[in-house]
Design an enzyme around this catalytic site. Sequence first.
Site, PDB file in Angstrom:
ATOM      1  N   GLU A  38       0.739  -0.145   1.341  1.00  0.00           N
ATOM      2  CA  GLU A  38       0.709  -1.531   0.644  1.00  0.00           C
ATOM      3  C   GLU A  38       0.332  -2.670   0.650  1.00  0.00           C
ATOM      4  O   GLU A  38      -0.368  -3.347  -0.118  1.00  0.00           O
ATOM      5  CB  GLU A  38       2.980  -1.523   0.047  1.00  0.00           C
ATOM      6  CG  GLU A  38       2.632  -2.085  -1.525  1.00  0.00           C
ATOM      7  CD  GLU A  38       1.425  -2.158  -2.811  1.00  0.00           C
ATOM      8  OE1 GLU A  38       1.543  -1.287  -3.159  1.00  0.00           O
ATOM      9  OE2 GLU A  38       1.336  -2.954  -3.497  1.00  0.00           O
ATOM     10  N   HIS A  40      -2.028  -2.492   3.191  1.00  0.00           N
ATOM     11  CA  HIS A  40      -3.794  -2.585   2.608  1.00  0.00           C
ATOM     12  C   HIS A  40      -4.188  -3.029   1.578  1.00  0.00           C
ATOM     13  O   HIS A  40      -4.788  -3.028   1.013  1.00  0.00           O
ATOM     14  CB  HIS A  40      -4.228  -1.549   3.249  1.00  0.00           C
ATOM     15  CG  HIS A  40      -3.690  -1.471   4.662  1.00  0.00           C
ATOM     16  ND1 HIS A  40      -2.823  -0.232   4.811  1.00  0.00           N
ATOM     17  CD2 HIS A  40      -3.898  -1.246   5.679  1.00  0.00           C
ATOM     18  CE1 HIS A  40      -2.388   0.158   6.403  1.00  0.00           C
ATOM     19  NE2 HIS A  40      -3.453  -0.954   7.155  1.00  0.00           N
ATOM     20  N   LYS A 152      -0.257 -10.642   9.512  1.00  0.00           N
ATOM     21  CA  LYS A 152       1.478  -9.170  10.241  1.00  0.00           C
ATOM     22  C   LYS A 152       0.684  -9.596  11.665  1.00  0.00           C
ATOM     23  O   LYS A 152       1.246  -9.304  12.775  1.00  0.00           O
ATOM     24  CB  LYS A 152       1.415  -7.856   9.827  1.00  0.00           C
ATOM     25  CG  LYS A 152       2.011  -7.527  10.675  1.00  0.00           C
ATOM     26  CD  LYS A 152       2.579  -5.698   9.905  1.00  0.00           C
ATOM     27  CE  LYS A 152       3.543  -5.511  11.149  1.00  0.00           C
ATOM     28  NZ  LYS A 152       2.151  -4.753  11.417  1.00  0.00           N
TER      29      LYS A 152
END
Length: 289
Positions: A38, A40, A152
């Site tokens: 999710e 990506h 991230k």
Amino acid sequence: MADLQTVVTPAELRSVLAAAHAEGQSVGLVPTMGFLHEGHATLIRRSAAENALTVVSVFVNPTQFAPTDDLAAYPRDLARDQAVAQEAGAALLFHPQPQEMYPVGHATSVSVAGLSTRVEGASRPGHFDGVATIVLKLIGLVQPTRIYFGEKDWQQLAVVRRMAADLFLSTEVVGVPTVRADSGLALSSRNSYLSAEQQVQAAVISRALRTIQAAYAGGERDAQVLLQAGRAVLMEEPVELDYLHLLDAELEPLQGYLTSDQAAASRLVFAGRLHGVRLIDNLPLIAQE
Ligand code: PAF
């Protein structure tokens, strides 16, 4: 929605993109190593909303793995990647073989000095040279208007931004906030190495980062005391801590009492292993939501 087209060679990719470039269409690039989740899909949707055409690359880049890393074991599922990319609005999926991206005789690599050797780079020597090199190759091939990265991988984003600025690249580098499970665990392809129960344990990482944010919001200004509050939370689960830092914009650890300017520009970064799986995460010191 038009069908996703998969191309496997750089020549094919250039030829498929030629018309879009000739017409002056905007092109978004989402570089990935596949096994799309999710996080990506969020990058792809953002690109599809902002560009006429979105290219997703799926390439497990050997030059960013250490010889001791198990490159062959990296999870792969092209059919699923194609479905996720199509559903999220990509037009093209580029899935080259390593010999296409690194043909015999290739001799060029890119190194972003300083930023690449700090923090995560100290734990993974050469990793960010591999990342910068493949990202520049992909930018050279796709000539994207915008390229999308998840926050991230905070240091990766910083390295790519610096490379783009230093080399006067015309591609805009877009950072997209981390997508998290309800537990707070940052989504990552590596989570697939953890059982459901271990993924619940892994939520301790975001809890630790949020505890530090809360301590700052509660008035604590000493970087050491703040980080200690996070380390105490991490001890609730069998985490082998690699590092927990508060970094400035140059990715240098902050120490002592923080000014409000330092705090506003700082980032909490974590890396460690849980049941042998290396996980990373980061958040701003000052909570934004
Ligand atoms: O973040 C990743 O998945 C990789 O480092 C990237 C940017 C696709 C380069 O191989």
